[in-house]
Write a protein that holds these residues in place. Sequence first.
Motif, short mmCIF file in Angstrom:
data_model
loop_
_atom_site.label_atom_id
_atom_site.label_comp_id
_atom_site.label_asym_id
_atom_site.label_seq_id
_atom_site.Cartn_x
_atom_site.Cartn_y
_atom_site.Cartn_z
N ASN A 159 0.83 -1.21 0.00
CA ASN A 159 0.00 0.00 0.00
C ASN A 159 0.86 1.25 0.00
OD1 ASN A 159 -2.33 -1.52 0.10
ND2 ASN A 159 -2.60 -1.31 2.30
N VAL A 160 2.00 1.20 0.74
CA VAL A 160 2.88 2.36 0.89
C VAL A 160 4.32 1.89 0.74
CG1 VAL A 160 3.63 4.21 2.43
CG2 VAL A 160 1.25 3.46 2.48
N HIS A 161 5.11 2.61 -0.06
CA HIS A 161 6.53 2.28 -0.24
C HIS A 161 7.24 2.39 1.11
CE1 HIS A 161 10.68 2.52 -1.57
NE2 HIS A 161 10.27 2.04 -2.73
N PRO A 162 8.10 1.44 1.46
CA PRO A 162 8.75 1.46 2.78
C PRO A 162 9.70 2.64 3.00
CG PRO A 162 9.63 -0.31 1.42
CD PRO A 162 8.48 0.28 0.68
N ASP A 163 10.28 3.18 1.93
CA ASP A 163 11.24 4.28 2.06
C ASP A 163 10.66 5.65 1.71
OD1 ASP A 163 13.21 2.42 2.80
OD2 ASP A 163 13.71 2.05 0.69
N ASN A 164 9.50 5.67 1.07
CA ASN A 164 8.90 6.93 0.65
C ASN A 164 7.38 6.85 0.83
OD1 ASN A 164 7.96 9.24 -0.58
ND2 ASN A 164 9.22 9.02 -2.42
N PRO A 165 6.87 7.33 1.96
CA PRO A 165 5.44 7.20 2.23
C PRO A 165 4.54 7.96 1.24
CG PRO A 165 6.56 8.38 4.02
CD PRO A 165 7.60 7.93 3.04
N ARG A 166 5.12 8.80 0.41
CA ARG A 166 4.32 9.47 -0.63
C ARG A 166 3.93 8.52 -1.76
NH1 ARG A 166 7.67 15.04 -1.54
NH2 ARG A 166 7.14 16.03 0.44
N ASN A 202 0.23 -6.41 1.71
CA ASN A 202 -1.01 -5.71 2.07
C ASN A 202 -2.15 -6.26 1.22
OD1 ASN A 202 1.13 -2.94 2.08
ND2 ASN A 202 0.28 -3.79 3.93
N ARG A 261 2.34 5.34 -3.07
CA ARG A 261 1.30 4.41 -2.63
C ARG A 261 0.97 3.43 -3.75
NH1 ARG A 261 -0.64 5.84 2.20
NH2 ARG A 261 -0.15 7.92 2.90
#
Length: 165
Positions: A40-47, A71, A49
């Motif tokens: 759902n969200v990249h582990p290194d960049n929460p922007r 996820n 998705r």
Amino acid sequence: MPLSINRRTFVISTGAIAAASAISTSLVRAETTHEVQMLNVHPDNPRLRNVFEPRILVVQPGDTVSFVSVNPSHNSASTEGMIPEGAEPWSSQISQGIDVTLTVPGYYGYQCTPHLGLGMVGLVLVEGEGQADNLEAARSVRQRGMASRVWDEIWAEAEEQGLLG
């Protein structure tokens, strides 16, 4: 003059052939399993998705790519027109992982079916003779929504890494 081999020469020759065969067998590369996470969200960049991580993967013929559903609500499916001729397409169930063994060299585009419009796509390059045979066909597949922008990024990144051609 006929060739004559005595028992000692025969035994030594047979042993040498067996040893050479054992050495060459041990040098054969073992197939590898590579993991691609569906997130759902990249582990290194929460922007970022709805992503595959990594989104570009390089493997050898016979290797397996294990798409892991970290996820829920994701799947992995090969993208029509973006796999080499003779390669088997795949599609996992939603929220289910899938293991795909890739044997044909070339570029394999894949997607998350429910999140394609959000740009959840990825690329696997299977190295080997003829790997570039489907490059132009894969690059020319028309993409929609955010997938178009993400594919532009993937192709640019692959080019920077020297993976095109």
